[in-house]
Design an enzyme around this catalytic site. Structure first.
Site, PDB file in Angstrom:
ATOM      1  N   LYS A   1       1.005  -1.297  -0.047  1.00 43.88           N
ATOM      2  CA  LYS A   1       0.123   0.141   0.069  1.00 43.88           C
ATOM      3  C   LYS A   1       0.919   1.210  -0.065  1.00 43.88           C
ATOM      4  O   LYS A   1       0.644   2.128  -0.929  1.00 43.88           O
ATOM      5  CB  LYS A   1      -0.970  -0.010   1.319  1.00 43.88           C
ATOM      6  CG  LYS A   1      -1.728   1.088   1.294  1.00 43.88           C
ATOM      7  CD  LYS A   1      -2.721   0.840   2.697  1.00 43.88           C
ATOM      8  CE  LYS A   1      -3.720   2.065   2.909  1.00 43.88           C
ATOM      9  NZ  LYS A   1      -4.588   1.911   3.825  1.00 43.88           N
TER      10      LYS A   1
ATOM     11  N   GLU B   1      10.478  -4.758   4.792  1.00 47.27           N
ATOM     12  CA  GLU B   1      10.413  -6.279   4.117  1.00 47.27           C
ATOM     13  C   GLU B   1      10.249  -6.101   2.755  1.00 47.27           C
ATOM     14  O   GLU B   1      10.716  -6.904   1.914  1.00 47.27           O
ATOM     15  CB  GLU B   1       9.331  -6.890   5.005  1.00 47.27           C
ATOM     16  CG  GLU B   1       9.753  -7.432   6.416  1.00 47.27           C
ATOM     17  CD  GLU B   1       8.936  -6.135   7.319  1.00 47.27           C
ATOM     18  OE1 GLU B   1       8.778  -4.975   6.784  1.00 47.27           O
ATOM     19  OE2 GLU B   1       8.855  -6.395   8.475  1.00 47.27           O
TER      20      GLU B   1
ATOM     21  N   GLY C   1      -5.033  -2.323   5.003  1.00 52.37           N
ATOM     22  CA  GLY C   1      -4.316  -3.700   4.720  1.00 52.37           C
ATOM     23  C   GLY C   1      -4.902  -4.852   4.749  1.00 52.37           C
ATOM     24  O   GLY C   1      -5.193  -5.807   3.991  1.00 52.37           O
ATOM     25  N   ARG C   2      -5.277  -5.135   6.089  1.00 49.87           N
ATOM     26  CA  ARG C   2      -5.886  -6.194   6.325  1.00 49.87           C
ATOM     27  C   ARG C   2      -7.299  -6.737   5.835  1.00 49.87           C
ATOM     28  O   ARG C   2      -8.026  -7.618   5.646  1.00 49.87           O
ATOM     29  CB  ARG C   2      -5.931  -6.521   7.708  1.00 49.87           C
ATOM     30  CG  ARG C   2      -6.817  -5.443   8.564  1.00 49.87           C
ATOM     31  CD  ARG C   2      -6.568  -5.379  10.068  1.00 49.87           C
ATOM     32  NE  ARG C   2      -6.821  -4.394  10.973  1.00 49.87           N
ATOM     33  CZ  ARG C   2      -6.080  -3.002  10.854  1.00 49.87           C
ATOM     34  NH1 ARG C   2      -5.193  -2.778  10.276  1.00 49.87           N
ATOM     35  NH2 ARG C   2      -6.923  -2.219  11.600  1.00 49.87           N
TER      36      ARG C   2
ATOM     37  N   GLU D   1      -5.461  -7.275  14.941  1.00 47.96           N
ATOM     38  CA  GLU D   1      -4.917  -5.775  14.386  1.00 47.96           C
ATOM     39  C   GLU D   1      -6.215  -4.812  14.556  1.00 47.96           C
ATOM     40  O   GLU D   1      -5.823  -3.584  14.826  1.00 47.96           O
ATOM     41  CB  GLU D   1      -4.358  -5.844  13.029  1.00 47.96           C
ATOM     42  CG  GLU D   1      -2.968  -4.857  12.873  1.00 47.96           C
ATOM     43  CD  GLU D   1      -2.790  -5.208  11.573  1.00 47.96           C
ATOM     44  OE1 GLU D   1      -1.704  -6.205  11.419  1.00 47.96           O
ATOM     45  OE2 GLU D   1      -2.890  -4.292  10.455  1.00 47.96           O
TER      46      GLU D   1
ATOM     47  N   HIS E   1      -4.833 -33.685  16.870  1.00 47.07           N
ATOM     48  CA  HIS E   1      -3.714 -34.611  17.334  1.00 47.07           C
ATOM     49  C   HIS E   1      -2.837 -33.618  17.900  1.00 47.07           C
ATOM     50  O   HIS E   1      -1.605 -34.266  18.191  1.00 47.07           O
ATOM     51  CB  HIS E   1      -3.278 -35.314  16.174  1.00 47.07           C
ATOM     52  CG  HIS E   1      -4.077 -36.330  15.456  1.00 47.07           C
ATOM     53  ND1 HIS E   1      -4.200 -37.491  15.693  1.00 47.07           N
ATOM     54  CD2 HIS E   1      -5.187 -36.113  14.582  1.00 47.07           C
ATOM     55  CE1 HIS E   1      -5.218 -38.184  15.114  1.00 47.07           C
ATOM     56  NE2 HIS E   1      -5.816 -37.256  14.515  1.00 47.07           N
TER      57      HIS E   1
ATOM     58  N   LYS F   1       7.655  -0.644  12.425  1.00 45.84           N
ATOM     59  CA  LYS F   1       8.518  -0.128  11.179  1.00 45.84           C
ATOM     60  C   LYS F   1       9.232   0.734  11.665  1.00 45.84           C
ATOM     61  O   LYS F   1      10.388   0.901  11.115  1.00 45.84           O
ATOM     62  CB  LYS F   1       7.282   0.367  10.236  1.00 45.84           C
ATOM     63  CG  LYS F   1       6.332  -0.756   9.699  1.00 45.84           C
ATOM     64  CD  LYS F   1       5.186  -0.232   8.634  1.00 45.84           C
ATOM     65  CE  LYS F   1       4.471  -1.373   8.085  1.00 45.84           C
ATOM     66  NZ  LYS F   1       3.588  -0.932   6.951  1.00 45.84           N
TER      67      LYS F   1
END
Ligand code: G6Q
Length: 539
Positions: free
Chosen positions: A207, A213, A269-270, A355, A386, A504
């Site tokens: 965005k 990263e 973003g999410r 978030e 399991h 960030k």
């Protein structure tokens, strides 16, 4: 100041909790078996929610619905859909619902025809996706694209990755979609290792186009491509496209803005999976299937906006979550899809939920006096059975859970699906009603109390006919809107993420220290100084 603990419904729920907290689901069901048909919501005669295995009765539901009214949920929903700047700390509208609105919908926000903008980008994405899928889009040496690598992180990674996994059966054969997110060099190198650059296309999805990263990975990808093609910058145009809101940064990176797919600052973003951030999904499953996914999102949005709260799936699920989070003191919430292709579903929802509602300051700038967002986690069934289900059945913590299953398999194989569903059903039954390990076991001299299952563990069961693009959209919108409702009631701003922003900034400061490489100049606390020093010495 809005103190939700002073709401009439909140106080009544507190008193009601004392009445009901020890009630056992097996007794509740014995007295009222009709709850299994009463506590059900059916959506499009396809998605079925059974919430009868919750520690509730009619009074609980009535009070929770009253809480939603007192919190002003009705107006809050309209404000979001209409583009009011409900993300106040960033002064933005929150309009992911517009991303899936049909072409003929009308919505002008801040002087901008939002629906027209959305569909222009969707059309541009479709034209591009078709070119890649048909082989018309060629790499630098004229070969069609076989590998698409999405480079992004957080909201620019988790959602599209989850959807690409979930919809793999709809994927075009021979076209592989990969996701690189981690700044750990292993992720990029391991991904490109065996790929041919001539057949590889990168989507740089960010965005802001400044995330450390993503930009680091994007630069490594650029070097990989340039190295393969004698440093000819013309290769960039053939092997890179961008998805971003930041045209200048995209062009500074070297990507032609004709090869950029835009979105807007009103898409968090999410919540961006159904914006241009969904480009890898569209390339994988095709524009038609992508449209069906958007239609699914929209159908659930409409249900959410128009259905009375007592039959409103996201509202009821949100209220049940609040019941456990705020009255039973449950700290976590499990999401357990019985479908291997949904193996990133809980991870994606973990971000969307945590978030959005992981906040301790209210909309009127005070510290909350109540619990806000729970810890969201989960793995697909039956794998989880399991590993961690032991604690669900016999641990000391109350962990409400959603069990999600599909009547039909995406990959019918012998009797696998019948067995998968048998496990799906058996688990919620045991969690609710408990029991003893083996019939007649108490008479066995070797019997131990450890073999007793108390039950009374609440679950929701969600059953859909089949996992299709439309159903994935429906399920995603269901959870997005559930999270919205909870944020409204907890009175927090669900659409900012200052905690992510902090990360960030902090990393950049430490990076400067690494670059300066001078332990004497470190100005952190003693522990952090020592850690940085050790890393500088040994990295
Ligand atoms: C999502 C968050 C966060 C964000 C990433 C990537 O809501 O804000 O996960 O998506 O930090 O940000 P960019 O897309 O700007 O690179």
């Amino acid at each position: 100041m809005k103190d939700i603990t002073q709401f009439t419904a909140w106080k009544a729920l507190q008193a009601h909790y004392d009445e009901i907290k020890d009630a056992q689901l097996k007794d509740i069901f014995a007295k009222d078996p009709q709850r299994a048909t009463r506590y059900v919501i059916e959506f499009e005669n396809n998605l079925y929610l059974d919430y009868s295995k919750n520690r509730i009765n009619d009074k609980t539901i009535a009070l929770l619905l009253q809480l939603a009214e007192e919190a002003g949920l009705k107006n809050a929903i309209e404000d979001m859909f209409n583009g009011v700047h409900i993300n106040q700390t960033e002064n933005r509208a929150v309009l992911h619902t517009a991303l899936r609105a049909p072409k003929d919908a009308q919505l002008v926000v801040d002087g901008q025809d939002v629906i027209k903008d959305v569909h222009e980008v969707l059309d541009k994405m479709a034209a591009f996706a078709n070119k890649v899928r048909s082989g018309e889009w060629k790499g630098y040496t004229g070969k069609p694209i076989k590998n698409v690598i999405n480079v992004g992180i957080g909201g620019s990674d988790l959602g599209p990755k989850m959807a690409c996994e979930a919809l793999k059966p709809f994927a075009k054969k021979g076209l592989h979609v990969y996701f690189v997110s981690n700044i750990d060099g292993f992720h990029m190198i391991d991904t490109v290792n065996e790929l041919n650059p001539e057949e590889t296309l990168f989507i740089i999805a960010s965005k802001t186009f400044t995330t450390m990263e993503t930009m680091t990975n994007a630069n490594t990808a650029k070097e990989w491509i340039l190295r393969a093609f004698n440093n000819d910058a013309a290769a960039i145009a053939k092997h890179f496209v961008a998805v971003s809101t930041a045209a200048k940064e995209v062009s500074d990176f070297g990507i032609d803005t004709n090869n950029m797919f835009g979105f807007w600052n009103w898409v968090g973003g999410r919540y961006s999976l159904d914006s241009a951030i969904g480009l890898p999904i569209m390339i994988q499953i095709g524009p038609e299937n992508f449209t069906k996914m958007l239609e699914g999102f929209h159908a659930m949005d409409e249900h959410f906006r128009k259905t009375p709260f007592n039959k409103n799936m996201p509202v009821i699920m949100a209220l049940l979550g609040i019941w456990y989070n705020n009255f039973f003191g449950a700290q976590t919430y499990a999401i357990l899809p019985y479908d291997q292709s949904m193996h990133r579903f809980s991870a994606h929802l973990q971000q969307v939920d945590m978030e959005s509602n992981g906040k301790y300051i209210t909309k009127d700038n005070n510290e909350v006096k109540w619990q806000t967002g729970p810890i969201i986690w989960g793995e697909p069934g039956t794998n989880g059975q399991h590993s961690f289900y032991q604690l669900l059945h016999q641990g000391t913590k109350l962990i409400p859970a959603d069990f999600i299953g599909f009547c039909k398999s995406q990959t019918p194989t012998g009797d696998h699906h019948k067995k998968l569903l048998a496990n799906f059903v058996a688990q919620t039954e045991a969690l609710a009603f408990g029991g003893i390990f083996e019939e007649g076991a108490t008479k066995n001299p070797a019997f131990k109390p450890h073999m007793i299952f108390q039950g009374n563990r609440p679950t929701n069961t969600l059953i859909a006919d089949e996992l299709t693009p439309r159903m994935l959209g429906i399920l995603m919108a269901l959870y997005e809107q559930k999270i919205f409702v909870q944020g409204v009631i907890w009175n927090v701003f669900s659409f900012d993420q200052w905690g992510v922003q902090l990360g960030k900034v902090l990393a950049k400061n430490v990076l400067k220290d690494f670059d300066a490489n001078d332990p004497a100049k470190l100005a952190h606390d003693a522990s952090t100084n020592a850690i940085i020093t050790r890393l500088m010495e040994r990295m």
